[in-house]
Design an enzyme around this catalytic site. Structure first.
Site, PDB file in Angstrom:
ATOM      1  N   SER A   1      46.171  85.484  70.949  1.00  0.00           N
ATOM      2  CA  SER A   1      44.827  86.047  70.887  1.00  0.00           C
ATOM      3  C   SER A   1      44.060  86.158  72.302  1.00  0.00           C
ATOM      4  O   SER A   1      44.100  85.247  73.042  1.00  0.00           O
ATOM      5  CB  SER A   1      43.927  85.278  70.098  1.00  0.00           C
TER       6      SER A   1
ATOM      7  N   TYR B   1      39.379  78.927  66.251  1.00  0.00           N
ATOM      8  CA  TYR B   1      40.390  80.223  66.053  1.00  0.00           C
ATOM      9  C   TYR B   1      41.146  80.104  67.600  1.00  0.00           C
ATOM     10  O   TYR B   1      42.337  79.930  67.613  1.00  0.00           O
ATOM     11  CB  TYR B   1      39.564  81.302  66.023  1.00  0.00           C
TER      12      TYR B   1
END
Length: 350
Positions: free
Chosen positions: A142, A167
């Site tokens: 990501s 995350y």
């Protein structure tokens, strides 16, 4: 090829599976079908690939009624034993791991979900790949890994030691774990740092979906950091084209890689990390304007401070992906937003 795509009820996995199937690959799709966001969208994606939600049983392979070369299994990556059995039974050539607990803000509320799905689940994938001698593992990372980095555009050669959400930390962990397996067991692994993917069948927890829904319903939208945000919005078709090229080209070790001046995005081992974005940041207010134009309605805006875990800007340096694999995203933001709003109106009949 015979390819396992995890996360096929998710946004990117759904689109990728269809593209691979349409070019003739045999695909097994895997997903836990959790309720992190509206399961009706997930069920809709399943039906689009010929899988009836009513037929799904945990741990059972279901044959698609639309694609003869597609089967789907509901399974959690945390379930290492069943995952290993699937690998032994199916003998995959390649794996694309897109399954993960997504969302920056949700990681502030439920951090353990990210450890379970993104770290425990990923080590299970790596172990299954090792034991099954998989030719190539491509996996989702990501743009969130860049964290506090303010150097633009973001490069895979940049340091990523300062994530601002769990995350992001879980995605950096995936890259580190993958490198270990590439180094120890010579498994080619390629990480993909996705930059704000959008388009039809997109996630209901993402800005485009939230804004479109609110604007069409005549409700106000929350505009964070008082609108002073930039995102490298990347259309789903451009993303999938890049992922497909990565799957087809296993990572190789760089002979000129040096431990005296180590490049974080590559290695002497068969390990590579790519940014996969549009490389053309868009101002949040311009993005909202494109939605207003496509929806034919003005947005009521609540101007808000930046949220914990958010960063003010993202911008992908995709030079490596362009030079290595010919990746060239070409969808203008106005076209991509218009296609999403059209899909949204059709799906929800509004």
């Amino acid at each position: 090829m015979k390819i396992l795509v995890t996360g096929t009820v998710g946004f990117i996995g759904f689109h990728l599976a269809r593209v691979l199937l349409e070019r003739g690959d045999e695909v097994v799709g895997l997903d836990s079908v959790n309720d992190y966001y509206d399961v009706n969208v997930k069920y809709g994606r399943l039906r689009e690939t010929g899988i009836s939600p009513e037929d799904i049983e945990y741990g059972k392979l279901i044959q698609s009624s639309k694609y003869e070369n597609y089967r789907f299994i509901k399974l959690k990556l945390e379930n290492g034993e069943n995952l290993q059995k699937l690998f032994e039974q199916e003998k995959f050539d390649r794996v694309c791991n897109l399954a993960a607990q997504a969302g920056v803000r949700y990681s502030l509320e439920n951090p353990r979900a990210y450890v379970d799905a993104n770290i425990v689940g990923f080590i299970n994938i790596l172990e299954a790949c090792r034991k099954s001698e998989i030719e190539h593992l491509a996996y989702a990372s990501s743009s969130s890994v860049y964290g506090l980095n303010e150097k633009m555009p973001f490069s895979t050669s940049d340091n990523i030691d300062h994530p601002v959400s769990l995350y992001a930390a879980s995605k950096k962990s995936n890259e580190l774990m993958a490198h270990c397996y590439s180094h120890l067991y010579s498994i080619p692994t390629t990480g993909l740092r996705f930059f704000t993917v959008y388009g039809p069948w997109g996630r209901p927890d993402m800005a485009l979906f939230i804004f479109t829904k609110a604007i069409l319903e005549g409700r106000p939208i929350d505009v964070y950091n008082y609108g002073d945000m930039k995102r490298d919005f990347t259309y789903i078709d451009d993303i999938v084209e890049g992922v497909k090229r990565v799957i087809d080209n296993p990572a190789k070790g760089r002979e000129d890689w040096s431990g005296m001046n180590p490049d974080p995005g590559s290695s002497i081992a068969p390990f590579k990390v790519y940014n996969i974005g549009n490389s053309s940041p868009v101002r949040l207010m311009d993005f909202i304007e494109a939605i207003e134009k496509a929806a034919g309605k003005q947005a009521q805006k609540n101007m808000m401070p930046i949220q914990p875990g958010d960063v003010p800007a993202t911008w992908a340096d995709v030079t490596d992906l362009t030079e290595d694999l010919g990746y060239r995203p070409n969808t203008p933001i106005q076209d991509g937003v218009r296609r999403f709003v059209q899909w949204y109106r059709e799906f929800y009949n509004v």
